[in-house]
Design an enzyme around this catalytic site. Structure first.
Site, PDB file in Angstrom:
ATOM      1  CB  ALA A 159      14.895 -58.939  -9.782  1.00 47.18           C
ATOM      2  CB  VAL A 172      -6.446 -70.498 -16.249  1.00 48.16           C
ATOM      3  CG1 VAL A 172      -7.494 -71.462 -15.927  1.00 48.16           C
ATOM      4  CG2 VAL A 172      -6.631 -69.087 -16.045  1.00 48.16           C
ATOM      5  CG  LEU A 179      -3.217 -78.478 -18.313  1.00 46.99           C
ATOM      6  CD1 LEU A 179      -4.493 -78.611 -17.774  1.00 46.99           C
ATOM      7  CD2 LEU A 179      -2.779 -79.712 -19.027  1.00 46.99           C
ATOM      8  CE  LYS A 183      -5.383 -71.527 -10.820  1.00 46.49           C
ATOM      9  NZ  LYS A 183      -5.300 -72.580 -10.062  1.00 46.49           N
ATOM     10  N   GLY A 227       2.142 -77.199  -9.964  1.00 49.20           N
ATOM     11  CA  GLY A 227       3.328 -78.010  -9.912  1.00 49.20           C
ATOM     12  C   GLY A 227       4.519 -77.126 -10.513  1.00 49.20           C
TER      13      GLY A 227
HETATM   14 MG    MG Z   1      -2.805 -72.625 -18.452  1.00 50.50          MG
END
Ligand code: MG
Ligand code: ASP
Length: 806
Positions: A485, A589, A593, A663, A783
């Site tokens: 959607a 955040v 990672l 964050k 990214g």
């Molecule tokens: Mg993370």
């Protein structure tokens, strides 16, 4: 000799030529006897006609329709049967009543017509055939409607008759019907022609009984409801019997017993796919036994409740006596040890009668308040998991709960390995698929709805599609995208979108609401649902709680739900707890990672986290890494970042520091701190006079930055560099004493923060155990492809929790 039996659907206009071909072929291979049911649903139709005639309705149109179908274009002479039906029904309509004996005679015409039709067609095809009225050979007692066979005479008469039949002649025997010793017509109970066939096979010492149906054989579940159901190739008689108890009428104990007695194999085959070997039921059992789901529909659950039942003697006896007097049969009974209530499953049609019977029986107990209510839950289905040991019952059970299906009652047979689940009939379809997927592990399906098809969304969809095959192969996991959607339209695909989803979206996506999405997943009985939010939309998070309430787990790359009020934060978690749902947001955040996961593990394992400090923004990392390393004005570096696409369209969204602040807040809340966004002290990097105004205006005045940042750069100690950091520190035991700082600092070049390059993020996690050397997590923190990969990781974490780890 082989016995072939054909069911009603096989004998339909579509099937009957196939039946004739199958018999013709079998006749060339050896001696055969054939047993037939009434064609299609003739028995039901005849019962309807009887009722119409009895109630004085005009039954003649329905009778004409029945005759038309039965005589069809085959040119078979059924005058005698038709004449008898006319007479009998006329009698019933005059008397406005009929006896069971009359009914048996009316119903018998169904099988008589079918057998004659088959004989005529065989002869037309050049096969020598003989019509056998089973009333001449099968003798029963005089109990009408469901007569008991008299084995001795029946066997004798059968053998005598077959002794007369020429070697190459096919005997076509009527199923279902028999007669008393005085020649009165009787029937063997509904679906009785399977029994007739088993008796015939027994009396004739047949080598095999082939029972032709309209399905390929016995399946692990009804394939009409469970597309993944698999055919069971062989079953032992005992296993067949387990299945028979739950609705597979073809395997009824009555049918199996005559076969077991002579060890005659039963093969279930499909008239419409007669090349298939079907299912073979014989004496041997294979390995660890079979598993299958069988279903009984059209039931009601009756609950007798009352606190005075505890310890009372004879309550159950009275229940069963009262029900027996009304001919009500109970398929499941369940009574808790506190005896506060007794649950009974009966046929839906018997529910009212059963309730009344119980109310009458317990009328005095109502008066003394020992019994408080007799209630009916209508429309319940019983799913029996045959071959399910209790030791692993939690797998299918958990799967059901996860899919918001809570059984009304659970019952396990004290013998054998069966567990019965009583469910609302409306849950049946989905429940079967969930249980089947879980216990057969055919492929475990996760159904994903992706909200947002922008850069991250698009990348995620591509990654999911690319990984589909290998996940299926290696993990037996099918991650299907059942809907995509954007903010206005949604593309749905119950079986999952394909690689051409973009074009399909353009063509087929429809305006949607959460309700249309819900209706879609309900209609298609889609289980294991995950909603994936890869938007950055503030409005969208309003859907989180409704989604959780509708049975979705959540995965999100959107930070907003975690950074608006702490009240909402907690409310969402409360709903998640209530509905046994999860919400993962690793990419909030540091993109992909593994930061949040690591912090969570440390925190939950009791490790005291004392500080988290790091470079949270890839954009600002690039900016200050470059500015510190190169001898260029700040504005030039900033312009380079803008041109390379490192910044938001309005770079001030990065430079104001709010993103880093959010964050930081997310991490604080991860540590159970109840801080609000307002608690974060943020150093805004934008000069005051550039904070308002249009983007163009801002971009035209970037030079304003230069003197300010050059001065800061020059004021540093030797071998120091600038870094824009988030820092969570202070006393982390208490919300009010936590410091949440977002600021530009100068650090030694060779420190952990100082050595960061490019657009990398870095996080230092200080804890009691790690002491002065923090745990460091570093890498690309922004990214589309790393973010999408991180979202994918969350989906897999959920899938694993949902499916593998029980
Ligand atoms: Mg993370
Ligand atoms: N025609 C009967 C019935 O419908 C018997 C059978 O089909 O087996 O019950």
């Amino acid at each position: 000799m082989k016995v072939l039996k054909f069911g009603g659907r096989s004998l339909s206009n579509e099937g009957i030529s196939k039946v004739v071909a199958i018999i013709g072929k079998a006749a060339t291979e050896g001696a055969v006897a054939v047993v037939v049911s009434a064609r299609v649903d003739a028995t039901d139709r005849l019962l309807d006609l009887l009722e119409q005639a009895r109630t004085g309705e005009d039954y003649t149109p329905a009778l004409s329709a029945l005759k038309a179908y039965q005589s069809a274009e085959f040119g078979v002479d059924l005058t005698n049967e038709f004449r008898l039906l006319d007479k009998l029904l006329e009698g019933v309509s005059l008397l406005k009543d009929y006896t069971q004996r009359t009914a048996d005679l009316v119903l018998a015409q169904g099988e008589l017509m079918a057998a004659q039709t088959v004989v005529a067609l065989l002869r037309q095809g050049g096969v020598k055939a003989r019509f056998v009225d089973s009333r001449e050979i099968f003798k029963t007692d005089a109990v009408v409607g469901n007569a008991q066979i008299l084995s001795g005479v029946s066997e004798e008469k059968t053998r005598a008759l077959f002794a007369e039949i020429a070697p190459r002649e096919v005997a076509v025997v009527t199923g279902f019907i028999a007669s008393t010793e005085h020649g009165e017509t009787t029937t063997l109970g509904r679906n009785g022609s399977n029994y007739s066939a088993a008796l015939l096979a027994n009396y004739l010492n047949a080598t095999e009984l082939e029972n032709y149906t309209h399905v390929d054989g016995i399946f692990t579940a009804n394939p009409e409801l469970v597309p993944e159901a698999q055919i069971i190739r062989t079953l032992s008689y005992e296993e067949a019997n387990e299945l028979a108890n739950f609705g597979a009428s073809i395997l009824h104990a009555k049918t199996i017993i005559p076969l077991i007695e002579k060890q005659i194999p039963l093969r279930i085959k499909n008239t419409f796919n007669s090349e298939d070997a079907g299912t073979l039921i014989h004496a041997q059992s294979e390995g660890e036994g079979i598993k299958a789901l069988s279903v009984s529909c059209d039931n009601a659950l009756i609950v007798l409740e009352g606190r005075g039942l505890l310890g009372k003697v004879g309550v159950d006896a009275r229940i069963f006596k009262a029900l027996a007097q009304k001919q009500v049969s109970v398929s499941i009974i369940s009574q808790g040890s506190s005896e506060r209530g007794v649950g009974l499953v009966v046929a839906q049609a018997d529910a009212e009668v059963a309730k009344q019977a119980l109310e009458e029986e317990f009328s005095y107990d109502f008066y003394t308040k020992d019994v408080s209510a007799v209630s009916i839950t209508p429309e319940v289905a019983v799913v029996s998991i045959v071959g399910q040991p209790l030791s692993t019952f939690h797998h299918p059970y958990n799967a059901l709960i996860r899919n918001q299906i809570v059984p009304l009652l659970i019952n396990n047979a004290a013998t054998g390995k069966n567990v019965g689940l009583v469910l609302h009939a409306s849950h049946l379809h989905k429940a079967l698929n969930v249980i089947h997927g879980e216990i057969f592990g055919v492929s475990r399906r996760i159904n994903l709805v992706i909200f947002g098809k922008g850069t991250v969304g698009g990348t995620l969809i591509a990654q999911l599609i690319a990984a589909h095959e290998s996940l299926l192969k290696r993990k037996n996991l099918s991650l299907r995208i059942i809907a995509i959607a954007n903010s206005t339209r949604m593309l749905t695909a119950a079986k999952g979108v394909g690689g051409d989803w973009e074009a399909t979206f353009e063509r087929e996506a429809q305006p949607y609401s959460l309700n249309t999405l819900k209706a879609f997943v309900d209609t298609h009985h889609l289980e294991n649902l995950i909603a994936v939010d890869v938007t950055a939309s503030k409005a969208f998070i309003e859907n989180y709680i409704p989604l959780v309430q509708s049975g979705f787990d959540l995965v999100s790359a959107n930070k907003i739900a975690n950074t608006i009020s702490y009240e909402f934060y907690q409310q969402l978690r409360e709903e998640l707890r209530l509905h046994h749902k999860s919400y993962l947001y690793e990419t909030n955040v540091g993109a992909g990672l593994p930061l949040i996961d690591t912090i969570r593990l440390l925190h939950h394992s009791g490790e005291n986290i004392t500080r988290i400090k790091g470079i949270f923004s890839g954009t600002l990392s690039y900016l200050f890494n470059t500015f510190s390393a190169e001898d260029k004005p700040f504005s030039e570096v900033l312009r380079g970042a803008i041109e390379s696409g490192y910044t938001e369209p309005d770079p001030r969204e990065d430079l104001c520091g709010n993103d880093v602040g959010r964050k930081l807040l997310i991490l604080a809340r991860e540590l159970d701190l109840g801080n609000e966004f307002a608690d974060v002290k943020i150093e805004n990097l934008i000069p005051e006079n550039l904070r308002e105004g249009s983007v163009e205006d801002f971009l035209a005045h970037l030079a304003v930055f230069d003197p300010i940042y050059q001065k800061i750069k020059d004021a540093q100690a030797p071998n120091h560099v600038l870094r824009y950091v988030g820092d969570l520190h202070g006393n982390l035991e208490a919300t009010e004493s936590v410091q949440l700082d977002v600021k530009l600092i100068s650090v030694p070049k060779d420190s952990a923060l100082g050595q960061v390059r490019g657009a990398d993020s870095i996080f230092e996690i200080y804890t009691d155990s790690y002491g002065a050397n923090p745990l460091v997590i570093q890498g690309a923190g922004a990214g589309a492809s790393v973010t999408a990969r991180g979202v994918f990781g969350d989906i897999l974490r959920l899938a694993e929790a949902m499916i593998f780890n029980f």
